[in-house]
Write a protein that holds these residues in place. Structure first.
Motif, mmCIF file in Angstrom:
data_model
loop_
_atom_site.group_PDB
_atom_site.id
_atom_site.type_symbol
_atom_site.label_atom_id
_atom_site.label_comp_id
_atom_site.label_asym_id
_atom_site.label_seq_id
_atom_site.Cartn_x
_atom_site.Cartn_y
_atom_site.Cartn_z
ATOM 1 N N SER A 19 0.825 -1.205 0.000
ATOM 2 C CA SER A 19 0.000 0.000 0.000
ATOM 3 C C SER A 19 0.862 1.259 0.000
ATOM 4 C CB SER A 19 -0.927 0.005 1.219
ATOM 5 O OG SER A 19 -0.170 -0.023 2.410
ATOM 6 N N TYR A 20 2.160 1.117 0.264
ATOM 7 C CA TYR A 20 3.080 2.252 0.241
ATOM 8 C C TYR A 20 3.754 2.427 -1.113
ATOM 9 C CZ TYR A 20 2.527 2.881 5.220
ATOM 10 O OH TYR A 20 2.001 3.136 6.454
ATOM 11 N N SER A 21 3.467 1.557 -2.068
ATOM 12 C CA SER A 21 4.059 1.693 -3.393
ATOM 13 C C SER A 21 3.474 2.921 -4.075
ATOM 14 C CB SER A 21 3.776 0.459 -4.246
ATOM 15 O OG SER A 21 4.462 -0.653 -3.732
ATOM 16 N N GLY A 22 4.327 3.681 -4.720
ATOM 17 C CA GLY A 22 3.890 4.895 -5.391
ATOM 18 C C GLY A 22 3.140 4.590 -6.671
ATOM 19 N N GLY A 23 2.355 5.539 -7.140
ATOM 20 C CA GLY A 23 1.584 5.390 -8.359
ATOM 21 C C GLY A 23 2.401 5.512 -9.628
ATOM 22 N N GLU A 24 3.639 5.968 -9.517
ATOM 23 C CA GLU A 24 4.471 6.152 -10.687
ATOM 24 C C GLU A 24 5.078 4.844 -11.185
ATOM 25 O OE1 GLU A 24 5.356 8.219 -7.717
ATOM 26 O OE2 GLU A 24 3.604 9.289 -8.420
ATOM 27 N N GLY A 25 5.032 3.789 -10.404
ATOM 28 C CA GLY A 25 5.512 2.482 -10.825
ATOM 29 C C GLY A 25 7.001 2.255 -10.666
ATOM 30 N N GLY A 26 7.716 3.122 -9.997
ATOM 31 C CA GLY A 26 9.156 2.969 -9.890
ATOM 32 C C GLY A 26 9.648 2.190 -8.684
ATOM 33 N N GLU A 27 8.885 2.171 -7.611
ATOM 34 C CA GLU A 27 9.352 1.557 -6.365
ATOM 35 C C GLU A 27 8.269 0.663 -5.777
ATOM 36 O OE1 GLU A 27 10.373 4.872 -3.944
ATOM 37 O OE2 GLU A 27 12.014 5.459 -5.221
ATOM 38 N N CYS A 28 7.991 -0.447 -6.437
ATOM 39 C CA CYS A 28 6.899 -1.314 -5.996
ATOM 40 C C CYS A 28 7.424 -2.624 -5.424
ATOM 41 C CB CYS A 28 5.953 -1.616 -7.153
ATOM 42 S SG CYS A 28 5.112 -0.146 -7.760
ATOM 43 N N VAL A 29 6.907 -2.965 -4.280
ATOM 44 C CA VAL A 29 7.210 -4.239 -3.643
ATOM 45 C C VAL A 29 5.922 -5.048 -3.652
ATOM 46 C CG1 VAL A 29 7.819 -5.331 -1.459
ATOM 47 C CG2 VAL A 29 9.015 -3.268 -2.186
ATOM 48 N N GLU A 30 6.034 -6.332 -3.989
ATOM 49 C CA GLU A 30 4.877 -7.231 -3.956
ATOM 50 C C GLU A 30 5.133 -8.328 -2.938
ATOM 51 O OE1 GLU A 30 3.025 -7.020 -8.393
ATOM 52 O OE2 GLU A 30 4.750 -8.339 -8.136
ATOM 53 N N VAL A 31 4.069 -8.760 -2.276
ATOM 54 C CA VAL A 31 4.151 -9.773 -1.233
ATOM 55 C C VAL A 31 3.123 -10.852 -1.516
ATOM 56 C CG1 VAL A 31 3.879 -10.176 1.246
ATOM 57 C CG2 VAL A 31 4.877 -8.045 0.447
ATOM 58 N N ALA A 32 3.487 -12.100 -1.217
ATOM 59 C CA ALA A 32 2.547 -13.219 -1.337
ATOM 60 C C ALA A 32 2.757 -14.159 -0.158
ATOM 61 C CB ALA A 32 2.770 -13.970 -2.644
ATOM 62 N N ALA A 33 1.673 -14.619 0.431
ATOM 63 C CA ALA A 33 1.737 -15.648 1.468
ATOM 64 C C ALA A 33 1.308 -16.951 0.814
ATOM 65 C CB ALA A 33 0.821 -15.290 2.629
ATOM 66 N N ALA A 34 2.229 -17.882 0.711
ATOM 67 C CA ALA A 34 1.932 -19.165 0.062
ATOM 68 C C ALA A 34 2.910 -20.220 0.561
ATOM 69 C CB ALA A 34 2.034 -19.033 -1.458
ATOM 70 N N GLY A 35 2.428 -21.434 0.663
ATOM 71 C CA GLY A 35 3.295 -22.537 1.053
ATOM 72 C C GLY A 35 3.885 -22.399 2.443
ATOM 73 N N GLY A 36 3.163 -21.762 3.350
ATOM 74 C CA GLY A 36 3.645 -21.610 4.719
ATOM 75 C C GLY A 36 4.762 -20.599 4.872
ATOM 76 N N ALA A 37 4.949 -19.734 3.868
ATOM 77 C CA ALA A 37 6.005 -18.724 3.914
ATOM 78 C C ALA A 37 5.482 -17.413 3.338
ATOM 79 C CB ALA A 37 7.216 -19.208 3.125
ATOM 80 N N VAL A 38 6.255 -16.360 3.529
ATOM 81 C CA VAL A 38 5.942 -15.063 2.964
ATOM 82 C C VAL A 38 7.032 -14.757 1.940
ATOM 83 C CG1 VAL A 38 5.618 -12.609 3.436
ATOM 84 C CG2 VAL A 38 4.845 -14.309 5.096
#
Length: 70
Positions: A19-38
């Motif tokens: 939710s802190y990623s900017g709208g310009e698309g330059g500094e985006c982090v993605e997260v997924a919880a799957a397989g018992g890990a993050v």
């Protein structure tokens, strides 16, 4: 902690942007919880490596990040 290319191990539908990623698309982090890990990846290189940590480590990281924001 592991850093590796996940390939199809995490479905694309599991990933979401910070939710802190900017709208310009330059500094985006993605997260997924799957397989018992993050899993954490750079959205600009989605097929590249991802950081994988256990749920407890992720919760600790988030708690520390929130403290620093306060």
């Amino acid at each position: 902690m592991n850093i590796k290319t996940l390939g199809a191990a995490v479905p694309e539908s599991a990933w979401f942007k910070s939710s802190y990623s900017g709208g310009e698309g330059g500094e985006c982090v993605e997260v997924a919880a799957a397989g018992g890990a993050v899993h954490v990846r750079d959205s600009k290189t989605a097929a590249g490596p991802a950081l994988t940590v256990g749920p407890e480590a992720w919760a600790g990281f988030l708690a520390m990040a929130v403290e620093r924001l306060d």
